[in-house]
Design a protein around this motif. Structure first.
Motif, PDB file in Angstrom:
ATOM      1  N   GLY A  66       0.790  -1.226   0.000  1.00 19.70           N
ATOM      2  CA  GLY A  66       0.000   0.000   0.000  1.00 19.70           C
ATOM      3  C   GLY A  66       0.819   1.271   0.000  1.00 19.70           C
ATOM      4  O   GLY A  66       0.278   2.352   0.237  1.00 19.70           O
ATOM      5  N   ILE A  67       2.101   1.173  -0.329  1.00 17.05           N
ATOM      6  CA  ILE A  67       2.972   2.347  -0.167  1.00 17.05           C
ATOM      7  C   ILE A  67       2.586   3.494  -1.088  1.00 17.05           C
ATOM      8  O   ILE A  67       2.731   4.664  -0.735  1.00 17.05           O
ATOM      9  N   SER A  68       2.057   3.190  -2.288  1.00 18.67           N
ATOM     10  CA  SER A  68       1.728   4.284  -3.214  1.00 18.67           C
ATOM     11  C   SER A  68       0.557   5.118  -2.711  1.00 18.67           C
ATOM     12  O   SER A  68       0.374   6.261  -3.139  1.00 18.67           O
ATOM     13  N   ASP A  69      -0.274   4.562  -1.811  1.00 17.18           N
ATOM     14  CA  ASP A  69      -1.336   5.367  -1.216  1.00 17.18           C
ATOM     15  C   ASP A  69      -0.757   6.492  -0.351  1.00 17.18           C
ATOM     16  O   ASP A  69      -1.426   7.493  -0.100  1.00 17.18           O
ATOM     17  N   TYR A  70       0.506   6.333   0.081  1.00 21.10           N
ATOM     18  CA  TYR A  70       1.142   7.304   0.978  1.00 21.10           C
ATOM     19  C   TYR A  70       2.165   8.183   0.257  1.00 21.10           C
ATOM     20  O   TYR A  70       2.239   9.390   0.529  1.00 21.10           O
ATOM     21  N   ILE A  71       2.981   7.605  -0.626  1.00 21.89           N
ATOM     22  CA  ILE A  71       4.026   8.405  -1.279  1.00 21.89           C
ATOM     23  C   ILE A  71       3.664   8.786  -2.705  1.00 21.89           C
ATOM     24  O   ILE A  71       4.385   9.551  -3.345  1.00 21.89           O
ATOM     25  N   GLY A  72       2.556   8.258  -3.210  1.00 22.72           N
ATOM     26  CA  GLY A  72       2.092   8.633  -4.543  1.00 22.72           C
ATOM     27  C   GLY A  72       2.308   7.543  -5.580  1.00 22.72           C
ATOM     28  O   GLY A  72       3.236   6.740  -5.487  1.00 22.72           O
ATOM     29  N   ARG A  73       1.415   7.519  -6.589  1.00 24.63           N
ATOM     30  CA  ARG A  73       1.509   6.520  -7.660  1.00 24.63           C
ATOM     31  C   ARG A  73       2.769   6.733  -8.494  1.00 24.63           C
ATOM     32  O   ARG A  73       3.489   5.787  -8.817  1.00 24.63           O
ATOM     33  N   TRP A 196       3.522   6.515   5.817  1.00 19.07           N
ATOM     34  CA  TRP A 196       3.639   5.079   5.585  1.00 19.07           C
ATOM     35  C   TRP A 196       4.659   4.469   6.530  1.00 19.07           C
ATOM     36  O   TRP A 196       5.678   5.079   6.848  1.00 19.07           O
ATOM     37  N   ARG A 197       4.363   3.271   6.973  1.00 18.02           N
ATOM     38  CA  ARG A 197       5.341   2.472   7.700  1.00 18.02           C
ATOM     39  C   ARG A 197       5.055   1.010   7.369  1.00 18.02           C
ATOM     40  O   ARG A 197       3.902   0.671   7.059  1.00 18.02           O
ATOM     41  N   PRO A 198       6.068   0.155   7.428  1.00 10.13           N
ATOM     42  CA  PRO A 198       5.822  -1.264   7.112  1.00 10.13           C
ATOM     43  C   PRO A 198       4.782  -1.858   8.049  1.00 10.13           C
ATOM     44  O   PRO A 198       4.906  -1.768   9.266  1.00 10.13           O
ATOM     45  N   ARG A 199       3.745  -2.418   7.479  1.00  5.99           N
ATOM     46  CA  ARG A 199       2.689  -3.036   8.273  1.00  5.99           C
ATOM     47  C   ARG A 199       1.859  -3.920   7.349  1.00  5.99           C
ATOM     48  O   ARG A 199       1.876  -3.737   6.128  1.00  5.99           O
ATOM     49  N   ARG A 332      -7.023   1.826  -2.204  1.00  9.76           N
ATOM     50  CA  ARG A 332      -7.209   1.067  -3.446  1.00  9.76           C
ATOM     51  C   ARG A 332      -5.964   0.279  -3.823  1.00  9.76           C
ATOM     52  O   ARG A 332      -6.034  -0.910  -4.154  1.00  9.76           O
ATOM     53  N   ALA A 333      -4.789   0.915  -3.778  1.00 15.58           N
ATOM     54  CA  ALA A 333      -3.566   0.212  -4.169  1.00 15.58           C
ATOM     55  C   ALA A 333      -3.262  -0.924  -3.209  1.00 15.58           C
ATOM     56  O   ALA A 333      -2.845  -2.016  -3.618  1.00 15.58           O
ATOM     57  N   GLY A 334      -3.463  -0.692  -1.909  1.00 17.14           N
ATOM     58  CA  GLY A 334      -3.224  -1.747  -0.935  1.00 17.14           C
ATOM     59  C   GLY A 334      -4.151  -2.931  -1.151  1.00 17.14           C
ATOM     60  O   GLY A 334      -3.735  -4.094  -1.040  1.00 17.14           O
ATOM     61  N   THR A 335      -5.414  -2.666  -1.467  1.00 15.24           N
ATOM     62  CA  THR A 335      -6.364  -3.752  -1.701  1.00 15.24           C
ATOM     63  C   THR A 335      -6.023  -4.511  -2.976  1.00 15.24           C
ATOM     64  O   THR A 335      -6.107  -5.738  -3.031  1.00 15.24           O
ATOM     65  N   LEU A 336      -5.631  -3.796  -4.027  1.00 13.31           N
ATOM     66  CA  LEU A 336      -5.160  -4.467  -5.242  1.00 13.31           C
ATOM     67  C   LEU A 336      -3.957  -5.347  -4.953  1.00 13.31           C
ATOM     68  O   LEU A 336      -3.799  -6.423  -5.542  1.00 13.31           O
ATOM     69  N   SER A 337      -3.107  -4.906  -4.037  1.00 17.89           N
ATOM     70  CA  SER A 337      -1.924  -5.689  -3.693  1.00 17.89           C
ATOM     71  C   SER A 337      -2.300  -7.035  -3.091  1.00 17.89           C
ATOM     72  O   SER A 337      -1.611  -8.036  -3.303  1.00 17.89           O
ATOM     73  N   VAL A 338      -3.389  -7.073  -2.324  1.00 12.50           N
ATOM     74  CA  VAL A 338      -3.839  -8.350  -1.765  1.00 12.50           C
ATOM     75  C   VAL A 338      -4.202  -9.321  -2.884  1.00 12.50           C
ATOM     76  O   VAL A 338      -3.857 -10.506  -2.851  1.00 12.50           O
ATOM     77  N   VAL A 339      -4.894  -8.811  -3.905  1.00 11.76           N
ATOM     78  CA  VAL A 339      -5.291  -9.658  -5.031  1.00 11.76           C
ATOM     79  C   VAL A 339      -4.052 -10.195  -5.755  1.00 11.76           C
ATOM     80  O   VAL A 339      -3.953 -11.393  -6.051  1.00 11.76           O
ATOM     81  N   TYR A 340      -3.091  -9.310  -6.043  1.00 10.88           N
ATOM     82  CA  TYR A 340      -1.858  -9.764  -6.705  1.00 10.88           C
ATOM     83  C   TYR A 340      -1.070 -10.718  -5.814  1.00 10.88           C
ATOM     84  O   TYR A 340      -0.461 -11.677  -6.295  1.00 10.88           O
ATOM     85  N   LEU A 341      -1.079 -10.462  -4.519  1.00 11.06           N
ATOM     86  CA  LEU A 341      -0.360 -11.323  -3.583  1.00 11.06           C
ATOM     87  C   LEU A 341      -0.880 -12.758  -3.654  1.00 11.06           C
ATOM     88  O   LEU A 341      -0.108 -13.715  -3.815  1.00 11.06           O
ATOM     89  N   VAL A 342      -2.192 -12.922  -3.550  1.00 14.29           N
ATOM     90  CA  VAL A 342      -2.777 -14.264  -3.609  1.00 14.29           C
ATOM     91  C   VAL A 342      -2.556 -14.886  -4.982  1.00 14.29           C
ATOM     92  O   VAL A 342      -2.264 -16.083  -5.103  1.00 14.29           O
ATOM     93  N   ALA A 343      -2.675 -14.076  -6.044  1.00 17.29           N
ATOM     94  CA  ALA A 343      -2.501 -14.598  -7.403  1.00 17.29           C
ATOM     95  C   ALA A 343      -1.090 -15.141  -7.614  1.00 17.29           C
ATOM     96  O   ALA A 343      -0.901 -16.245  -8.152  1.00 17.29           O
ATOM     97  N   TYR A 344      -0.082 -14.383  -7.188  1.00 23.43           N
ATOM     98  CA  TYR A 344       1.296 -14.835  -7.388  1.00 23.43           C
ATOM     99  C   TYR A 344       1.669 -15.975  -6.450  1.00 23.43           C
ATOM    100  O   TYR A 344       2.490 -16.828  -6.809  1.00 23.43           O
ATOM    101  N   LEU A 345       1.081 -16.003  -5.253  1.00 22.87           N
ATOM    102  CA  LEU A 345       1.285 -17.163  -4.383  1.00 22.87           C
ATOM    103  C   LEU A 345       0.762 -18.424  -5.063  1.00 22.87           C
ATOM    104  O   LEU A 345       1.411 -19.481  -5.052  1.00 22.87           O
ATOM    105  N   GLY A 346      -0.432 -18.319  -5.652  1.00 24.93           N
ATOM    106  CA  GLY A 346      -0.998 -19.460  -6.361  1.00 24.93           C
ATOM    107  C   GLY A 346      -0.149 -19.877  -7.544  1.00 24.93           C
ATOM    108  O   GLY A 346       0.107 -21.069  -7.750  1.00 24.93           O
ATOM    109  N   GLN A 347       0.314 -18.899  -8.309  1.00 25.45           N
ATOM    110  CA  GLN A 347       1.148 -19.211  -9.472  1.00 25.45           C
ATOM    111  C   GLN A 347       2.443 -19.890  -9.063  1.00 25.45           C
ATOM    112  O   GLN A 347       2.829 -20.927  -9.634  1.00 25.45           O
TER     113      GLN A 347
END
Length: 409
Positions: A66-73, A196-199, A332-347
């Protein structure tokens, strides 16, 4: 201050970031046989090089999703493209296999950083959520198609088969980074003053069902894609008795090309309908895949690729559509990251598991074990879309938020 890109150019620049990210992820695929021949690499080493990428990408998504939600796209995409460029450069000059592992690490970091902000930017630069989802899905298909078809042609017919495909990709990546530099700078979406901080990535409670449906849909498309690529290379070699890299690239690109066409044709489908339809179609394609492997039929494999391409187009379109429609801008970016995270874990899990099983048992028996699991995943994605494809309490859609903002002005 440098002039900014026009609004339309901003949208297509964000789409180009998705193209380059997927191009980067697939670029080494058709060069691996050259490494194997020139350097005598074993299948275990090749599998290890492949596995490094999704592992690193998943770690990046977990920490920086979700870092781009804090530092920008813009800044996050630039960091991602810089890491991709470094990884591609390492592949271009690699003198031995150890360098390939390092290059793949930087590619995983770059794609992990670039994909989510690019997807979020597509929504923010677009006039419609459905258009953003459709173009994002099309961009992934274009990136994979370029990686396999252009990569295959360069490996087969151009000089320097080990290096040229990476020099071409490096030039495109640098040119794209120059365009991203001229995107708006103040494009963070978190609340003013938030840092932003790692979390762990946080998914709002009301959206957990939606994110589950989207994640299972994306995971199904990525996992079956990994199997198709593995099986496709083997079928081309066994059935056509050819090592022609361009032929391999064209065959492997079929599902991506069909997926891109379907993502445009199906863009008006409701996201949950797209995920459910794509998942059921995908389950059928997986069953057909086992038959094509046991018969060693290239024609049946191509039919399977076309059907899976339709499935992929609907699955990924619907998965992105669910997030783009219901996730609010500040996460939005953080939530999209969850989708990509699960997708790449599956792959990654499916690719590595299939490789180990195929080495121990042979390809057809390995598929007989893996494919029922994938059919179960596809049916779970369909069920999740049907039963959980809407938030608990209706969240304002991105289109509604945009309209309200316009009225306010």
């Amino acid at each position: 201050m440098a002039a900014l890109l026009p609004v339309g150019a901003r949208f297509w620049t964000a789409a180009a970031v998705v193209v380059v990210a997927l191009w980067s992820s697939g670029a080494p695929a058709l060069v691996y046989p050259v490494y194997e021949q020139d350097w005598g690499l074993t299948p275990a080493v090749i599998t290890g090089i492949f596995a490094v990428y999704p592992v690193v990408l998943v770690v990046v998504l977990v920490i920086f999703g979700g870092i781009s939600d804090y530092i920008g796209r813009r800044l996050t995409m630039l960091a991602g493209l810089g890491s991709i460029a470094l990884g591609v450069l390492i592949f271009a000059i690699a003198p031995d296999a150890a360098w390939l592992f390092i290059g793949r690490i930087f590619q995983g970091i770059g794609v992990g950083l670039a994909l989510s902000p690019a997807g979020a930017a597509l929504v923010e630069y677009s006039r419609s959520v459905s258009r953003a989802s459709s173009v994002n899905t099309l961009a992934t298909a274009v990136g994979l198609t370029i990686a396999t078809v252009l990569g295959g042609a360069l490996v087969q017919y151009a000089p320097w088969p080990r290096e040229l495909t990476f020099w071409v990709l490096l030039a495109v990546t640098v040119a794209l980074a120059a365009a991203v530099y001229f995107l708006p700078r103040n494009d963070r979406s978190a609340a003013p003053g938030a840092r932003w901080r790692p979390r762990p990535i946080r998914v709002p409670r009301a959206l957990r069902g939606v994110v589950t449906a989207a994640s299972l849909g994306a995971a199904t498309s990525f996992a079956v894609g990994a199997v198709l690529i593995s099986l496709g290379a083997q079928l081309i070699k066994d059935v056509l008795h050819t090592d022609n890299a361009l032929v391999a690239g064209v065959v492997l690109a079929i599902s991506a090309m069909v997926g891109g066409v379907v993502s445009i044709a199906a863009r008006r489908l409701a996201p949950r309908t797209a995920v459910a339809s794509g998942a059921i179609t995908g389950a059928f394609a997986i069953a057909l895949l086992v038959v094509s492997a046991n018969l060693s039929s290239l024609l049946l494999f191509i039919v399977t690729s076309v059907i899976f391409g339709a499935s992929y187009g609907m699955l990924f379109l619907g998965s992105l559509g669910l997030i783009n429609r219901y996730a609010q801008p500040d996460h939005r970016a953080g939530t999209l990251s969850v989708v990509y995270l699960v997708a790449y874990l599956g792959q990654g899990t499916v690719a590595i598991g299939l490789g180990l099983l195929a080495t121990a048992l042979g390809l057809a028996p390995a598929l007989s074990i893996v494919c029922p699991v994938l059919i179960g995943l596809a049916l779970a994605a369909a069920a999740a879309a049907i039963f959980f494809g809407r938030p608990r309490r209706e969240a304002p859609s991105a289109d509604a938020l945009s309209a309200a903002s316009s009225i306010g002005r």
